[in-house]
Write a protein that holds these residues in place. Structure first.
Motif, mmCIF file in Angstrom:
data_model
loop_
_atom_site.group_PDB
_atom_site.id
_atom_site.type_symbol
_atom_site.label_atom_id
_atom_site.label_comp_id
_atom_site.label_asym_id
_atom_site.label_seq_id
_atom_site.Cartn_x
_atom_site.Cartn_y
_atom_site.Cartn_z
ATOM 1 N N GLN A 1 28.994 -79.303 69.361
ATOM 2 C CA GLN A 1 30.380 -79.691 69.113
ATOM 3 C C GLN A 1 31.264 -78.491 69.396
ATOM 4 O O GLN A 1 31.059 -77.415 68.822
ATOM 5 N N TRP A 2 32.236 -78.664 70.283
ATOM 6 C CA TRP A 2 33.190 -77.606 70.603
ATOM 7 C C TRP A 2 33.961 -77.225 69.354
ATOM 8 O O TRP A 2 34.337 -78.082 68.538
ATOM 9 N N LEU A 3 34.209 -75.928 69.178
ATOM 10 C CA LEU A 3 34.990 -75.435 68.044
ATOM 11 C C LEU A 3 36.292 -74.817 68.555
ATOM 12 O O LEU A 3 36.253 -73.955 69.444
ATOM 13 N N PRO A 4 37.417 -75.215 67.999
ATOM 14 C CA PRO A 4 38.682 -74.606 68.414
ATOM 15 C C PRO A 4 38.720 -73.143 68.001
ATOM 16 O O PRO A 4 38.082 -72.745 67.029
ATOM 17 N N PRO A 5 39.480 -72.314 68.738
ATOM 18 C CA PRO A 5 39.521 -70.875 68.445
ATOM 19 C C PRO A 5 39.860 -70.539 67.000
ATOM 20 O O PRO A 5 39.335 -69.568 66.456
ATOM 21 N N GLU A 6 40.694 -71.318 66.360
ATOM 22 C CA GLU A 6 41.085 -70.973 64.978
ATOM 23 C C GLU A 6 39.939 -71.190 63.981
ATOM 24 O O GLU A 6 40.012 -70.709 62.862
ATOM 25 N N VAL A 7 38.876 -71.877 64.379
ATOM 26 C CA VAL A 7 37.734 -72.104 63.489
ATOM 27 C C VAL A 7 36.721 -70.972 63.604
ATOM 28 O O VAL A 7 35.991 -70.679 62.678
ATOM 29 N N THR A 8 36.650 -70.323 64.763
ATOM 30 C CA THR A 8 35.616 -69.320 65.000
ATOM 31 C C THR A 8 35.961 -67.993 64.504
ATOM 32 O O THR A 8 36.694 -67.376 64.157
#
Length: 93
Positions: free
Chosen positions: A86-93
């Motif tokens: 599942q792709w993670l948006p930059p603000e989650v990583t």
């Protein structure tokens, strides 16, 4: 292929994934010939997030995790198919 275009794949939900993106590992497809220790490390990757190092021609997104072992460092690399991430948006990583 144009050198400026990064090979891409998609995640479980159809979101585009390219090298440099972060993904959550939802599942893995281990090699049936793996030894037990290597299999344990690969299976432990499920649920973790990792940066995609590259996307190959078959649409697998390759990720790597490093492990601190008692006497050494180990590494596990796996190619994820779209349904396994599942792709993670930059603000989650």
């Amino acid at each position: 292929m144009d050198a400026r275009v990064k090979p891409a794949t998609t995640d479980k939900f159809g979101h585009p994934v390219v090298a440099g993106d972060f993904v959550k590992i939802l599942a893995v497809s281990p090699d049936p010939d793996m030894d037990e220790d290597e299999l344990d490390m690969i299976l432990f990757m499920v649920g973790a997030s990792s940066e995609v190092e590259k996307v190959d021609e078959e649409g697998r997104a390759w990720v790597t995790m490093w492990w601190n072992c008692v006497e050494t460092t180990a590494v596990s690399t796996v190619g994820l198919l779209p349904h396994e991430m599942q792709w993670l948006p930059p603000e989650v990583t």
